[in-house]
Design a protein around this motif. Sequence first.
Motif, PDB file in Angstrom:
ATOM      1  N   LYS A   3       0.821  -1.196   0.000  1.00 37.41           N
ATOM      2  CA  LYS A   3       0.000   0.000   0.000  1.00 37.41           C
ATOM      3  C   LYS A   3       0.863   1.257   0.000  1.00 37.41           C
ATOM      4  N   VAL A   4       1.978   1.227   0.750  1.00 40.39           N
ATOM      5  CA  VAL A   4       2.875   2.375   0.805  1.00 40.39           C
ATOM      6  C   VAL A   4       3.474   2.646  -0.560  1.00 40.39           C
ATOM      7  N   ILE A   5       3.886   1.573  -1.258  1.00 42.90           N
ATOM      8  CA  ILE A   5       4.482   1.714  -2.582  1.00 42.90           C
ATOM      9  C   ILE A   5       3.471   2.284  -3.565  1.00 42.90           C
ATOM     10  N   ILE A   6       2.232   1.788  -3.505  1.00 42.46           N
ATOM     11  CA  ILE A   6       1.185   2.280  -4.398  1.00 42.46           C
ATOM     12  C   ILE A   6       0.897   3.759  -4.121  1.00 42.46           C
ATOM     13  N   ALA A   7       0.817   4.120  -2.831  1.00 42.47           N
ATOM     14  CA  ALA A   7       0.554   5.520  -2.477  1.00 42.47           C
ATOM     15  C   ALA A   7       1.681   6.416  -2.962  1.00 42.47           C
ATOM     16  N   ALA A   8       2.910   5.961  -2.805  1.00 41.92           N
ATOM     17  CA  ALA A   8       4.060   6.748  -3.257  1.00 41.92           C
ATOM     18  C   ALA A   8       4.041   6.917  -4.766  1.00 41.92           C
ATOM     19  N   ALA A   9       3.667   5.854  -5.457  1.00 43.24           N
ATOM     20  CA  ALA A   9       3.604   5.925  -6.912  1.00 43.24           C
ATOM     21  C   ALA A   9       2.510   6.888  -7.366  1.00 43.24           C
ATOM     22  N   ALA A  10       1.380   6.855  -6.655  1.00 42.41           N
ATOM     23  CA  ALA A  10       0.283   7.765  -7.002  1.00 42.41           C
ATOM     24  C   ALA A  10       0.697   9.209  -6.785  1.00 42.41           C
ATOM     25  N   LEU A  11       1.374   9.485  -5.651  1.00 43.62           N
ATOM     26  CA  LEU A  11       1.827  10.836  -5.376  1.00 43.62           C
ATOM     27  C   LEU A  11       2.833  11.282  -6.428  1.00 43.62           C
ATOM     28  N   ALA A  12       3.734  10.380  -6.822  1.00 46.62           N
ATOM     29  CA  ALA A  12       4.730  10.727  -7.838  1.00 46.62           C
ATOM     30  C   ALA A  12       4.065  11.073  -9.159  1.00 46.62           C
ATOM     31  N   ALA A  13       3.024  10.317  -9.514  1.00 45.52           N
ATOM     32  CA  ALA A  13       2.318  10.577 -10.771  1.00 45.52           C
ATOM     33  C   ALA A  13       1.620  11.930 -10.731  1.00 45.52           C
ATOM     34  N   LEU A  14       0.995  12.236  -9.593  1.00 41.34           N
ATOM     35  CA  LEU A  14       0.311  13.519  -9.464  1.00 41.34           C
ATOM     36  C   LEU A  14       1.310  14.661  -9.497  1.00 41.34           C
ATOM     37  N   THR A  15       2.420  14.494  -8.782  1.00 38.40           N
ATOM     38  CA  THR A  15       3.439  15.538  -8.740  1.00 38.40           C
ATOM     39  C   THR A  15       3.998  15.785 -10.129  1.00 38.40           C
ATOM     40  N   SER A  16       4.221  14.711 -10.897  1.00 37.03           N
ATOM     41  CA  SER A  16       4.729  14.849 -12.251  1.00 37.03           C
ATOM     42  C   SER A  16       3.779  15.656 -13.107  1.00 37.03           C
ATOM     43  N   ALA A  17       2.465  15.406 -12.944  1.00 40.64           N
ATOM     44  CA  ALA A  17       1.474  16.137 -13.729  1.00 40.64           C
ATOM     45  C   ALA A  17       1.470  17.611 -13.364  1.00 40.64           C
ATOM     46  N   VAL A  18       1.586  17.899 -12.061  1.00 39.58           N
ATOM     47  CA  VAL A  18       1.579  19.282 -11.621  1.00 39.58           C
ATOM     48  C   VAL A  18       2.877  19.978 -12.004  1.00 39.58           C
ATOM     49  N   SER A  19       3.998  19.234 -11.978  1.00 38.55           N
ATOM     50  CA  SER A  19       5.296  19.830 -12.245  1.00 38.55           C
ATOM     51  C   SER A  19       5.422  20.329 -13.675  1.00 38.55           C
ATOM     52  N   ALA A  20       4.521  19.856 -14.529  1.00 41.22           N
ATOM     53  CA  ALA A  20       4.561  20.289 -15.916  1.00 41.22           C
ATOM     54  C   ALA A  20       4.229  21.779 -16.035  1.00 41.22           C
ATOM     55  N   GLN A  21       3.528  22.333 -15.041  1.00 36.75           N
ATOM     56  CA  GLN A  21       3.233  23.752 -15.076  1.00 36.75           C
ATOM     57  C   GLN A  21       4.384  24.523 -14.446  1.00 36.75           C
ATOM     58  N   GLU A  22       4.294  25.844 -14.479  1.00 42.08           N
ATOM     59  CA  GLU A  22       5.339  26.658 -13.893  1.00 42.08           C
ATOM     60  C   GLU A  22       5.236  26.609 -12.370  1.00 42.08           C
ATOM     61  N   THR A  23       6.054  27.416 -11.716  1.00 39.92           N
ATOM     62  CA  THR A  23       6.057  27.477 -10.260  1.00 39.92           C
ATOM     63  C   THR A  23       4.650  27.645  -9.705  1.00 39.92           C
ATOM     64  N   VAL A  24       4.325  26.851  -8.688  1.00 40.81           N
ATOM     65  CA  VAL A  24       3.025  26.972  -8.026  1.00 40.81           C
ATOM     66  C   VAL A  24       3.052  28.208  -7.133  1.00 40.81           C
ATOM     67  N   ARG A  25       2.117  29.105  -7.361  1.00 39.35           N
ATOM     68  CA  ARG A  25       2.061  30.358  -6.613  1.00 39.35           C
ATOM     69  C   ARG A  25       0.960  30.259  -5.559  1.00 39.35           C
ATOM     70  N   ILE A  26       1.316  30.576  -4.329  1.00 40.06           N
ATOM     71  CA  ILE A  26       0.379  30.476  -3.204  1.00 40.06           C
ATOM     72  C   ILE A  26       0.029  31.885  -2.740  1.00 40.06           C
ATOM     73  N   GLY A  27      -1.237  32.253  -2.863  1.00 41.87           N
ATOM     74  CA  GLY A  27      -1.690  33.569  -2.422  1.00 41.87           C
ATOM     75  C   GLY A  27      -2.003  33.577  -0.942  1.00 41.87           C
ATOM     76  N   THR A  28      -1.535  34.608  -0.253  1.00 45.20           N
ATOM     77  CA  THR A  28      -1.803  34.752   1.181  1.00 45.20           C
ATOM     78  C   THR A  28      -1.935  36.224   1.503  1.00 45.20           C
ATOM     79  N   GLU A  29      -2.614  36.528   2.604  1.00 45.87           N
ATOM     80  CA  GLU A  29      -2.856  37.930   2.944  1.00 45.87           C
ATOM     81  C   GLU A  29      -1.628  38.607   3.532  1.00 45.87           C
ATOM     82  N   GLY A  30      -0.904  37.897   4.399  1.00 47.35           N
ATOM     83  CA  GLY A  30       0.249  38.506   5.055  1.00 47.35           C
ATOM     84  C   GLY A  30      -0.135  39.510   6.127  1.00 47.35           C
ATOM     85  N   ALA A  31      -1.360  39.401   6.656  1.00 52.40           N
ATOM     86  CA  ALA A  31      -1.821  40.364   7.668  1.00 52.40           C
ATOM     87  C   ALA A  31      -2.753  39.696   8.660  1.00 52.40           C
ATOM     88  N   TYR A  32      -2.505  38.423   8.958  1.00 55.97           N
ATOM     89  CA  TYR A  32      -3.434  37.687   9.821  1.00 55.97           C
ATOM     90  C   TYR A  32      -2.647  36.728  10.715  1.00 55.97           C
TER      91      TYR A  32
END
Length: 250
Positions: A3-32
């Motif tokens: 199960k651990v191997i399958i979960a790791a493989a799934a995460l790797a596949a998802l990360t690969s798909a996301v990595s195809a885009q540019e830097t992930v930008r995280i919006g935050t307020e910076g005042a809370y």
Amino acid sequence: MKKVIIAAAALAALTSAVSAQETVRIGTEGAYAPWNFVNDDGALAGFEIDLGNAICEHAGLTCEFVQNEWDSIIPNLLAGNYDVIMAGMSITPERDETIDFTQDYFPPDPSNFAAPAGSSYDFDALSGLRIGVQGNTIQAAHAEENFGADNTIVAFSTFDQSVADLAAGNVDVVLADGSSLDPVVANSGGALEFIGPDILIGGGVGAGLREDDDDLEETFNAALDALKADGTVDALIAEWFDGQGPYYSE
């Protein structure tokens, strides 16, 4: 182990798909604080900054934080100015009509009233008060719906402005997340105190994403699953919220 191997493989596949885009930008307020704020060095800091970095490191993503005012934080996500919101945002049905959320990374947080020490009000029949809130928050909506007829609801652009006006006597009480009011009351030297009942509004706090960013949502959720299981999320909550928790790990 399988199960651990399958979960790791799934995460790797998802990360690969996301990595195809540019830097992930995280919006935050910076005042809370302590969720997100600008520290004395002029850098973004807080629970969500540390958690966002942990998520990105675990998922193998390159991420950067983008500071944005609260009032326009959802519109600018939808406009593509960043990819994720991590800004102390409670998961609500109303917001979920416009954006998607990850699983929560902080459980439902009671909202509280803070007022000058010695204040006494009948919360079953509040009348004639100036109630400070941060605009476009779940507390602002709750105050308008439940107290707006007999009181004046004063909306501020930031949480800090609402607290400053409370200290200056320009509002009688402030309604906000208890987790953000805790350090304000504790550091007021006895000038402020909590009054009235705890108010549960909305669900827990999660990261907001555009509705069509399914791969990124799954990647963040997979990372949160792992960071909850290994105690990272609870450790960051305890660090930034005065020993609260644990909520997610055994």
